[in-house]
Design a protein around this motif. Sequence first.
Motif, PDB file in Angstrom:
ATOM      1  N   ILE A 144     -31.094  -1.320  19.667  1.00  0.00           N
ATOM      2  CA  ILE A 144     -30.774   0.083  19.931  1.00  0.00           C
ATOM      3  C   ILE A 144     -30.604   0.784  18.592  1.00  0.00           C
ATOM      4  N   CYS A 145     -30.857   2.088  18.567  1.00  0.00           N
ATOM      5  CA  CYS A 145     -30.795   2.853  17.319  1.00  0.00           C
ATOM      6  C   CYS A 145     -30.016   4.154  17.525  1.00  0.00           C
ATOM      7  N   PRO A 146     -28.693   4.084  17.681  1.00  0.00           N
ATOM      8  CA  PRO A 146     -27.915   5.319  17.827  1.00  0.00           C
ATOM      9  C   PRO A 146     -28.016   6.185  16.576  1.00  0.00           C
ATOM     10  N   LYS A 147     -28.065   7.480  16.785  1.00  0.00           N
ATOM     11  CA  LYS A 147     -28.207   8.423  15.671  1.00  0.00           C
ATOM     12  C   LYS A 147     -26.862   8.841  15.093  1.00  0.00           C
ATOM     13  N   GLN A 148     -25.772   8.304  15.638  1.00  0.00           N
ATOM     14  CA  GLN A 148     -24.428   8.597  15.141  1.00  0.00           C
ATOM     15  C   GLN A 148     -23.493   7.465  15.565  1.00  0.00           C
ATOM     16  N   ASP A 149     -22.329   7.383  14.929  1.00  0.00           N
ATOM     17  CA  ASP A 149     -21.320   6.440  15.391  1.00  0.00           C
ATOM     18  C   ASP A 149     -20.894   6.842  16.794  1.00  0.00           C
ATOM     19  N   MET A 150     -20.783   5.854  17.690  1.00  0.00           N
ATOM     20  CA  MET A 150     -20.459   6.154  19.087  1.00  0.00           C
ATOM     21  C   MET A 150     -19.274   5.297  19.528  1.00  0.00           C
ATOM     22  N   VAL A 151     -18.179   5.974  19.838  1.00  0.00           N
ATOM     23  CA  VAL A 151     -16.993   5.305  20.381  1.00  0.00           C
ATOM     24  C   VAL A 151     -16.643   6.002  21.685  1.00  0.00           C
ATOM     25  N   ASP A 152     -16.932   5.316  22.803  1.00  0.00           N
ATOM     26  CA  ASP A 152     -16.700   5.871  24.138  1.00  0.00           C
ATOM     27  C   ASP A 152     -15.875   4.861  24.923  1.00  0.00           C
ATOM     28  N   LYS A 153     -14.567   5.139  25.035  1.00  0.00           N
ATOM     29  CA  LYS A 153     -13.677   4.202  25.716  1.00  0.00           C
ATOM     30  C   LYS A 153     -13.982   4.111  27.201  1.00  0.00           C
ATOM     31  N   LEU A 154     -14.472   5.185  27.792  1.00  0.00           N
ATOM     32  CA  LEU A 154     -14.773   5.166  29.222  1.00  0.00           C
ATOM     33  C   LEU A 154     -15.942   4.232  29.540  1.00  0.00           C
ATOM     34  N   ALA A 155     -16.827   4.034  28.561  1.00  0.00           N
ATOM     35  CA  ALA A 155     -17.984   3.152  28.758  1.00  0.00           C
ATOM     36  C   ALA A 155     -17.837   1.826  28.017  1.00  0.00           C
ATOM     37  N   ASN A 156     -16.667   1.635  27.387  1.00  0.00           N
ATOM     38  CA  ASN A 156     -16.449   0.422  26.575  1.00  0.00           C
ATOM     39  C   ASN A 156     -17.516   0.287  25.481  1.00  0.00           C
ATOM     40  N   ASP A 204     -18.544   0.888  21.396  1.00  0.00           N
ATOM     41  CA  ASP A 204     -18.115   1.092  20.018  1.00  0.00           C
ATOM     42  C   ASP A 204     -19.206   0.541  19.106  1.00  0.00           C
ATOM     43  N   VAL A 205     -20.117   1.432  18.680  1.00  0.00           N
ATOM     44  CA  VAL A 205     -21.231   1.006  17.829  1.00  0.00           C
ATOM     45  C   VAL A 205     -21.350   1.974  16.653  1.00  0.00           C
ATOM     46  N   LYS A 206     -21.963   1.483  15.563  1.00  0.00           N
ATOM     47  CA  LYS A 206     -22.183   2.277  14.378  1.00  0.00           C
ATOM     48  C   LYS A 206     -23.578   2.918  14.424  1.00  0.00           C
ATOM     49  N   LYS A 207     -23.764   3.889  13.596  1.00  0.00           N
ATOM     50  CA  LYS A 207     -25.063   4.557  13.485  1.00  0.00           C
ATOM     51  C   LYS A 207     -26.095   3.592  12.901  1.00  0.00           C
ATOM     52  N   GLY A 208     -27.331   3.696  13.392  1.00  0.00           N
ATOM     53  CA  GLY A 208     -28.411   2.865  12.860  1.00  0.00           C
ATOM     54  C   GLY A 208     -28.864   1.797  13.840  1.00  0.00           C
ATOM     55  N   CYS A 209     -30.022   1.217  13.557  1.00  0.00           N
ATOM     56  CA  CYS A 209     -30.608   0.204  14.437  1.00  0.00           C
ATOM     57  C   CYS A 209     -29.824  -1.106  14.354  1.00  0.00           C
ATOM     58  N   GLN A 210     -29.642  -1.756  15.489  1.00  0.00           N
ATOM     59  CA  GLN A 210     -28.854  -2.979  15.569  1.00  0.00           C
ATOM     60  C   GLN A 210     -29.180  -3.717  16.860  1.00  0.00           C
ATOM     61  N   GLU A 211     -28.880  -5.021  16.885  1.00  0.00           N
ATOM     62  CA  GLU A 211     -29.090  -5.821  18.086  1.00  0.00           C
ATOM     63  C   GLU A 211     -27.907  -5.642  19.031  1.00  0.00           C
ATOM     64  N   ALA A 212     -28.212  -5.518  20.315  1.00  0.00           N
ATOM     65  CA  ALA A 212     -27.169  -5.326  21.324  1.00  0.00           C
ATOM     66  C   ALA A 212     -27.340  -6.336  22.444  1.00  0.00           C
ATOM     67  N   ASP A 213     -26.225  -6.914  22.888  1.00  0.00           N
ATOM     68  CA  ASP A 213     -26.275  -7.816  24.038  1.00  0.00           C
ATOM     69  C   ASP A 213     -26.254  -6.991  25.321  1.00  0.00           C
ATOM     70  N   GLY A 214     -26.184  -7.680  26.464  1.00  0.00           N
ATOM     71  CA  GLY A 214     -26.260  -6.976  27.733  1.00  0.00           C
ATOM     72  C   GLY A 214     -25.153  -5.973  27.955  1.00  0.00           C
ATOM     73  N   ALA A 271     -23.385  -0.246  28.130  1.00  0.00           N
ATOM     74  CA  ALA A 271     -22.465   0.804  27.691  1.00  0.00           C
ATOM     75  C   ALA A 271     -23.213   1.920  26.977  1.00  0.00           C
ATOM     76  N   TYR A 272     -24.191   1.566  26.166  1.00  0.00           N
ATOM     77  CA  TYR A 272     -24.998   2.563  25.440  1.00  0.00           C
ATOM     78  C   TYR A 272     -25.797   3.424  26.419  1.00  0.00           C
ATOM     79  N   ALA A 273     -26.314   2.795  27.485  1.00  0.00           N
ATOM     80  CA  ALA A 273     -27.105   3.539  28.465  1.00  0.00           C
ATOM     81  C   ALA A 273     -26.232   4.414  29.366  1.00  0.00           C
TER      82      ALA A 273
END
Length: 412
Positions: A254-266, A268-278, A283-285
């Motif tokens: 996944i490649c978020p364009k900004q730091d994303m911290v959303d407690k309602l969706a659990n 917490d990821v940093k900006k930039g491309c990175q590997e994500a588990d299920g 949560a990102y979707a």
Amino acid sequence: MADRPRGEGAPDDGTPKFDWLYGGGGAPPPDDDATRPVPRRPRPEETRVMPTVPRPGAGDRPSRPPAAPPPGRPPGRSPAPARGRPSGRSRRPRYWLRWLMVLVLLWVVWLVAVPLFAWSKVHKVDFEPSGSRPADQPGTTYLMVGSDSRAGLSPEERKKLGTGNAVGQRTDTIMLLHTGSGPNLLMSIPRDSLVDVPGHGNTKINAAFAYAHGKPGLLVKTIENNTGIRIDDYVEIGFGGVVDVVNAVGGVQICPKQDMVDKLANLDVKKGCQEADGATALAYARSRHVDKYGDLGRAAHQREVVSAVGKKVVSPWSFLNPVRYWRLNMAAPDSFAFGSGTSPLRAAMWAMAMTRVNGDQGLTCGVPISDFAVHWDPQRSKQMFDYIIKDDTADIPKSLCTPTGLAGQTGD
């Protein structure tokens, strides 16, 4: 009267005896009938070799000495043909080739049998609405729905995934995937789109799913009435399905364009491309509270996850690794529901089409809208729908295919 030879007992008067008979000399008797000695000829001391006579025409070819027999083999005898089992050196290549052919055959059977076994366990749903529908159209259009049903999730899983304990069944994700003569098109329909729902007036489009208690018939009819696009097949995936599929392929990028911290969706990821588990991919979707475009941004994240999963599915490692191949196929029965009448071949075509919806192989867009309310742009949305109806996705302009559906954007 002639004298007779003297025999034994005759007096020795000096007359020669019978030495002449044995070649000892002496004169033979005058009698003509007497036996005469045969003269001896000297014997040759060595065997004579008969001279060879050349054959006609053989004088032009150089003579070759006869090949010497191998040691230990009598000359003049040809080797006896081998009998019984061949030697180890000649037998080994054929032995391994036979085993290789057996392994290839077993692998082909495995590749075919596992999907068929998984397909026999997949849930089928009736999605075709009653009444009038658009006529058949070129290409194939799939309706893809992400259900927010918590069925099958334990309390611990709901807490870990941040899904909450909402009852009922709604849809957070609505996408149309069109395949045909041009590039594949994956188009998101925001769940808050204000449209006419048959029998319920003008309301949010995802309400059509809730009104029918999770049955897709009313949602299909709503989309067909408002777009003119005929839905050919239906695919539904739940919360747990996203997690299972992503984990089955070993995670996605996944490649978020900004730091994303959303407690309602659990999340917490940093900006930039990175590997994500299920769990992170789900949560990102689902996240929409930290994106400036809200639900429109969430739709773009969903398309990103779907495209990343498709890319991993066609990886050679998905087919060469038997454990990964098994997990990927067996995630389908617990994760997906397909429209009744969908064949295994059509399901496979959908899966392959999902691998070609990003980059130069496809288009990812939001349905054209005019505001954040979310109203469909009457002119631009009709243009988009017409391109799909005519199976002319190759001519869709970039200005019409934007990440959120708003005019003036480019890229996804």
